[in-house]
Design a protein around this motif. Structure first.
Motif, PDB file in Angstrom:
ATOM      1  N   THR A 162     -47.895 -14.472  -8.700  1.00  0.00           N
ATOM      2  CA  THR A 162     -46.917 -13.553  -8.507  1.00  0.00           C
ATOM      3  C   THR A 162     -46.977 -12.465  -7.497  1.00  0.00           C
ATOM      4  O   THR A 162     -46.436 -12.026  -7.002  1.00  0.00           O
ATOM      5  N   VAL A 248     -44.278  -9.622 -16.115  1.00  0.00           N
ATOM      6  CA  VAL A 248     -43.929 -11.394 -16.646  1.00  0.00           C
ATOM      7  C   VAL A 248     -43.552 -11.172 -18.438  1.00  0.00           C
ATOM      8  O   VAL A 248     -44.220 -11.014 -18.726  1.00  0.00           O
ATOM      9  N   PRO A 256     -43.189 -18.891 -17.849  1.00  0.00           N
ATOM     10  CA  PRO A 256     -42.472 -17.344 -17.809  1.00  0.00           C
ATOM     11  C   PRO A 256     -41.261 -17.344 -17.587  1.00  0.00           C
ATOM     12  O   PRO A 256     -40.388 -19.044 -16.792  1.00  0.00           O
ATOM     13  N   GLN A 257     -40.132 -16.469 -17.800  1.00  0.00           N
ATOM     14  CA  GLN A 257     -38.547 -16.822 -17.746  1.00  0.00           C
ATOM     15  C   GLN A 257     -38.395 -15.746 -16.732  1.00  0.00           C
ATOM     16  O   GLN A 257     -37.082 -16.142 -16.205  1.00  0.00           O
ATOM     17  N   GLY A 258     -38.918 -14.307 -16.296  1.00  0.00           N
ATOM     18  CA  GLY A 258     -38.750 -13.659 -15.872  1.00  0.00           C
ATOM     19  C   GLY A 258     -39.640 -12.178 -15.988  1.00  0.00           C
ATOM     20  O   GLY A 258     -40.528 -12.702 -16.038  1.00  0.00           O
ATOM     21  N   PHE A 259     -38.759 -11.330 -15.298  1.00  0.00           N
ATOM     22  CA  PHE A 259     -39.477  -9.691 -15.247  1.00  0.00           C
ATOM     23  C   PHE A 259     -38.706  -8.665 -15.075  1.00  0.00           C
ATOM     24  O   PHE A 259     -37.950  -8.406 -15.166  1.00  0.00           O
ATOM     25  N   LYS A 289     -36.615 -15.407 -13.209  1.00  0.00           N
ATOM     26  CA  LYS A 289     -38.090 -15.889 -12.550  1.00  0.00           C
ATOM     27  C   LYS A 289     -37.626 -15.874 -10.579  1.00  0.00           C
ATOM     28  O   LYS A 289     -38.046 -14.957 -10.857  1.00  0.00           O
TER      29      LYS A 289
END
Length: 632
Positions: A162, A248, A256-259, A289
């Motif tokens: 990322t 994250v 990982p799902q999102g931030f 994500k």
């Protein structure tokens, strides 16, 4: 999105804004100045060369004619340095620099002392070794931080990927860097399609459609812009000190799902101007994500279009958020993003992680984190590091604490590598004073033009003096606090997050900041101004004495100073007459003949220590040297 209202009156702009506008995308007059016979470059070029990753400096120790040179700073997202690039930087330091390499608090190299006539050679060599200095300084996105540990887990790999994507998204596109240093030859690595797609997307008015710089336009950003990415719990990156902090969020299986996104951190300030201040990032919201690059771009566009361009002291995004408030800021960002931010996800407590010593990478190989005092690599240490990195063909990583990680080490190499490193003073962390392990200082004198007093050259002595005060008031060797020293208030070594921050505020004098925490989640506050370097003990002694006696179980020094309150602490410092001397428990006399004891006493006096303190130090150093010689 609403563009700022344009009135008929021309808005006031700083000089740098005019230089940018007239530069043909950061080329002119720098592209001519580097060929003139003078050792320095003109005012406009001095500003523009920052975008190319360099600062003009001169040696402030020398009186008389200024001897100009240039500092170059590389760009290494997540601190990743491939083997070949390390060896190239090592060579360049000897051939064209001052013979040392400096690891920075943003996971990059600094190369000091390059002469103007050599700039093009050095720059083109870095570029041809797959390195870059583009955007390491200047009004744009700087190096993107990520945890440096080469763990092969999904979490760490995803955070580093990322960081690389964000760095690529915000890399200048107009080719000025390659035009100036390699005559327009392109050295672009292939970009991930999702990065290109996000950069070119203009569905919400984030871009300048026909510009060679789709995100930055001719004016770039109002000021420097700093981004860090990390995983939950890992605050090796000082996440809250960045313009954008990206965390994250994973599900139970490590997918990982999102931030979570924090915004508005920043360290720099100006002495005696209360309208400038360090600030912690605050929660903006959560994005899924696939949206991270679009969200980042929306935040950058908001700062680009609304950040102040009249007075550079107030141009960082933290001042925009302070004047608007987070709600208004979020609303404007959402217009550029085209969506609403979701609420923050709950996350565990932050911890500072240093990655020093030996660790499993998770792919069968090991990595070794090495403590480098203030990130300065020179002399025998430099020679030895080069030998090891070259012989075993290792990749390295730079940490945000100015340390170095050697990666991809086979277990059979561990013993020979340990032995060679120890001989060059690169010790296992258990043989390094705990105070040194978390301490940081910026370079300051002699080359930084902003320095008011010493930092890197002064901190070794300051740490020794803190250790002596610890011993004097009865604190254990294993106890430690986070100490950071900077030569000016701009805060490169992030002193405003330290438990004890020293910020240069005059010749040989410091402003003292107290109240940061060991995991870097709380801002320190100004405790005292203009404390002369020779008077530091008058402040340190009472503070450490009462910390030892009045702290709660496991209470850190920073938390203690916050709980006590500055008014009470000032009172203790003002009334201080020295620790109550308890009868001496240790007596060296039985262990030494009279002459040795008296000699020891004399030496101890010179160092402002008791004979016992000095003896303990000698024994400790002797034991460490013995152990390093034979152990891993």
């Amino acid at each position: 999105p609403l563009k700022p209202e344009t009135s008929t009156a021309e808005p006031k702009r700083s000089k740098v804004e005019i230089f940018k506008e007239q530069s043909n995308f950061i080329r002119y007059p720098l592209n001519e100045e580097i060929y003139t016979d003078t050792p320095n470059i003109n005012e406009a070029s001095t500003q523009l060369i920052k975008f190319h990753g360099s600062y003009q400096q001169y040696n402030r120790d020398e009186r008389g004619t200024r001897s100009y040179s240039f500092m170059l700073r590389t760009k290494n997202p997540g601190g990743k340095v491939p083997n070949q690039l390390y060896l190239t930087m090592d060579d360049l330091a000897d051939q064209f620099g001052i013979g040392t390499l400096r690891l920075t608090t943003r996971q990059t190299f600094q190369l000091h002392g390059v002469l103007k006539k050599d700039l093009k050679t050095v720059m083109s060599t870095i570029i041809r070794s797959m390195g870059s200095t583009l955007g390491a300084c200047g009004d744009l996105n700087r190096n993107v931080l990520a945890p440096a540990a080469p763990f092969m887990t999904k979490e760490y790999k995803f955070a580093q990927e990322t960081a690389e994507n964000i760095a690529a998204l915000l890399t200048p596109q107009s080719g000025f860097y390659y035009d100036v240093w390699v005559d327009g030859e392109k050295f672009m690595t292939s970009e991930r399609p999702e990065v290109v797609k996000a950069r070119n997307d203009n569905s919400h008015g984030t871009n300048f459609p026909d510009s060679p710089e789709p995100i930055y336009g001719t004016q770039f950003l109002p000021r420097k812009f700093k981004i860090a990415v990390t995983v939950p719990t890992d605050n090796s990156v000082d996440i809250l000190t960045n313009d954008i902090g990206v965390v994250v969020v994973f599900d139970e299986d490590g997918e990982p799902q999102g931030f979570n996104i924090y915004v508005g951190g920043g360290m720099g300030r100006t002495h005696r101007q209360e309208t400038t201040f360090p600030r912690l990032g605050e929660p903006l919201g959560y994005v899924p994500k696939g949206d991270i690059l679009y969200a980042i771009k929306a935040i950058v566009a908001t700062q680009r279009d609304h950040g102040r361009r009249d007075d550079r002291k107030y141009s960082r995004m933290k001042y925009l958020i302070s004047s608007w408030g987070i709600e208004k800021f979020r609303n404007v960002v959402e217009q550029y993003y085209g969506k609403k931010f979701k609420p923050f996800h709950e996350l565990p407590e932050w911890e500072f992680k240093s990655y020093l010593g030996w660790h499993e990478q998770g792919d069968g190989a090991l990595f070794c984190g090495l403590h480098v005092d203030n990130g300065r690599i020179g002399g025998k240490m430099k020679k030895t590091l080069r030998e090891v990195i070259e012989k075993y063909n290792l990749n390295v990583r730079i940490t945000p604490n100015q340390n170095l990680i050697l990666c991809d080490i086979r277990s059979a190499w561990r013993r020979p590598i340990t032995t060679v490193l120890a001989q060059a003073g690169l010790l296992h962390p258990r043989y390094v004073d705990p105070l040194n392990l978390t301490a940081m200082a910026c370079p300051a004198f002699p080359l930084c033009p902003l320095a008011i007093t010493e930092a890197e050259r002064g901190i070794p002595d300051i740490l020794k003096r803190v250790r002596a005060v610890f011993e004097k008031v009865g604190l254990k060797y294993s106890e430690s606090i986070v100490i950071r020293v900077t030569g000016c208030p701009n805060g490169c070594a992030r002193p405003y997050m330290a438990e004890l921050g020293l910020v240069g505020d005059g010749p040989n004098s410091y402003q003292i900041w107290l109240g940061g925490t060991p995991n870097q989640t709380q801002l320190a506050r100004t405790f005292m101004n203009k404390v002369k370097v020779q008077d530091l003990e008058k402040v340190f002694e009472p503070l450490f004495y009462y910390w030892k006696r009045k702290r709660q179980p496991k209470e850190s020094f920073g938390d203690f100073t916050t709980r006590m309150g500055f008014e009470k602490l000032h009172e203790l410092v003002d009334k201080w007459e020295g620790p109550v001397q308890s009868p001496v428990r240790y007596n060296l006399k039985p262990f030494a003949d009279k002459e040795t004891y008296e000699a020891m006493e004399e030496l101890a006096k010179l160092q402002n220590k008791s004979p016992h303190q000095l003896a303990m130090e000698v024994i400790r150093n002797f034991v460490a040297a013995q152990q390093n010689g034979k152990s891993e």
